[in-house]
Design a protein around this motif. Structure first.
Motif, short mmCIF file in Angstrom:
data_model
loop_
_atom_site.label_atom_id
_atom_site.label_comp_id
_atom_site.label_asym_id
_atom_site.label_seq_id
_atom_site.Cartn_x
_atom_site.Cartn_y
_atom_site.Cartn_z
N CYS A 8 0.83 -1.21 0.00
CA CYS A 8 0.00 0.00 0.00
C CYS A 8 0.87 1.26 0.00
O CYS A 8 0.58 2.21 -0.73
N LYS A 9 1.91 1.25 0.80
CA LYS A 9 2.81 2.40 0.88
C LYS A 9 3.43 2.67 -0.49
O LYS A 9 3.47 3.81 -0.95
N SER A 10 3.89 1.63 -1.14
CA SER A 10 4.49 1.77 -2.46
C SER A 10 3.48 2.29 -3.48
O SER A 10 3.79 3.17 -4.29
N GLN A 11 2.27 1.77 -3.42
CA GLN A 11 1.23 2.19 -4.35
C GLN A 11 0.91 3.67 -4.17
O GLN A 11 0.75 4.41 -5.15
N ASP A 34 -7.69 -6.78 9.68
CA ASP A 34 -6.44 -6.97 10.43
C ASP A 34 -5.24 -7.25 9.54
O ASP A 34 -4.30 -7.93 9.93
N ARG A 35 -5.26 -6.71 8.34
CA ARG A 35 -4.10 -6.84 7.44
C ARG A 35 -3.07 -5.75 7.72
O ARG A 35 -1.90 -5.90 7.42
N ILE A 36 -3.56 -4.59 8.25
CA ILE A 36 -2.69 -3.52 8.72
C ILE A 36 -3.20 -3.08 10.09
O ILE A 36 -4.38 -3.29 10.41
N ASN A 37 -2.31 -2.51 10.91
CA ASN A 37 -2.74 -2.06 12.23
C ASN A 37 -3.16 -0.59 12.19
O ASN A 37 -3.02 0.08 11.16
N GLN A 38 -3.65 -0.09 13.31
CA GLN A 38 -4.17 1.27 13.39
C GLN A 38 -3.11 2.31 13.04
O GLN A 38 -3.38 3.26 12.32
N ASN A 39 -1.90 2.13 13.56
CA ASN A 39 -0.82 3.09 13.27
C ASN A 39 -0.49 3.12 11.79
O ASN A 39 -0.28 4.19 11.21
N GLN A 40 -0.41 1.95 11.17
CA GLN A 40 -0.12 1.88 9.73
C GLN A 40 -1.25 2.52 8.93
O GLN A 40 -1.01 3.25 7.97
N TYR A 41 -2.49 2.26 9.35
CA TYR A 41 -3.65 2.84 8.68
C TYR A 41 -3.59 4.36 8.71
O TYR A 41 -3.78 5.02 7.68
N GLU A 42 -3.32 4.92 9.89
CA GLU A 42 -3.25 6.37 10.03
C GLU A 42 -2.13 6.97 9.18
O GLU A 42 -2.31 8.01 8.54
N GLU A 43 -0.98 6.31 9.18
CA GLU A 43 0.14 6.79 8.37
C GLU A 43 -0.20 6.78 6.88
O GLU A 43 0.04 7.76 6.17
N LEU A 44 -0.75 5.67 6.41
CA LEU A 44 -1.08 5.55 4.99
C LEU A 44 -2.19 6.51 4.59
O LEU A 44 -2.14 7.10 3.49
N THR A 45 -3.18 6.70 5.44
CA THR A 45 -4.26 7.63 5.15
C THR A 45 -3.73 9.05 5.04
O THR A 45 -4.09 9.80 4.12
N THR A 46 -2.85 9.44 5.95
CA THR A 46 -2.24 10.77 5.89
C THR A 46 -1.43 10.93 4.63
O THR A 46 -1.50 11.95 3.94
N GLN A 47 -0.65 9.90 4.30
CA GLN A 47 0.18 9.95 3.10
C GLN A 47 -0.70 10.06 1.85
O GLN A 47 -0.37 10.78 0.92
N LEU A 48 -1.81 9.36 1.84
CA LEU A 48 -2.72 9.40 0.69
C LEU A 48 -3.33 10.80 0.52
O LEU A 48 -3.45 11.29 -0.59
N LYS A 49 -3.65 11.45 1.62
CA LYS A 49 -4.26 12.78 1.56
C LYS A 49 -3.33 13.82 0.97
O LYS A 49 -3.77 14.74 0.30
#
Length: 51
Positions: A8-11, A34-49
């Motif tokens: 996801c991060k790479s994408q 449960d494929r990613i945890n809450q911290n990873q979710y928040e990081e990826l969501t911020t990065q996506l924004k």
């Protein structure tokens, strides 16, 4: 670091997704499944924004 998170991060970094809404929906599903945890979710969501 798990494979789903790295993929996801790479994408997001490459902006290789149909739309931000579509990618956000995938992140939501990965969090609920449960494929990613809450911290990873928040990081990826911020990065996506800011992408």
């Amino acid at each position: 670091m798990n494979l789903t998170y790295r993929a996801c991060k790479s994408q997001i970094e490459r902006q290789s997704y149909v739309s931000k809404e579509d990618m956000q929906q995938k992140l939501d599903i990965f969090l609920v499944g449960d494929r990613i945890n809450q911290n990873q979710y928040e990081e990826l969501t911020t990065q996506l924004k800011v992408a």
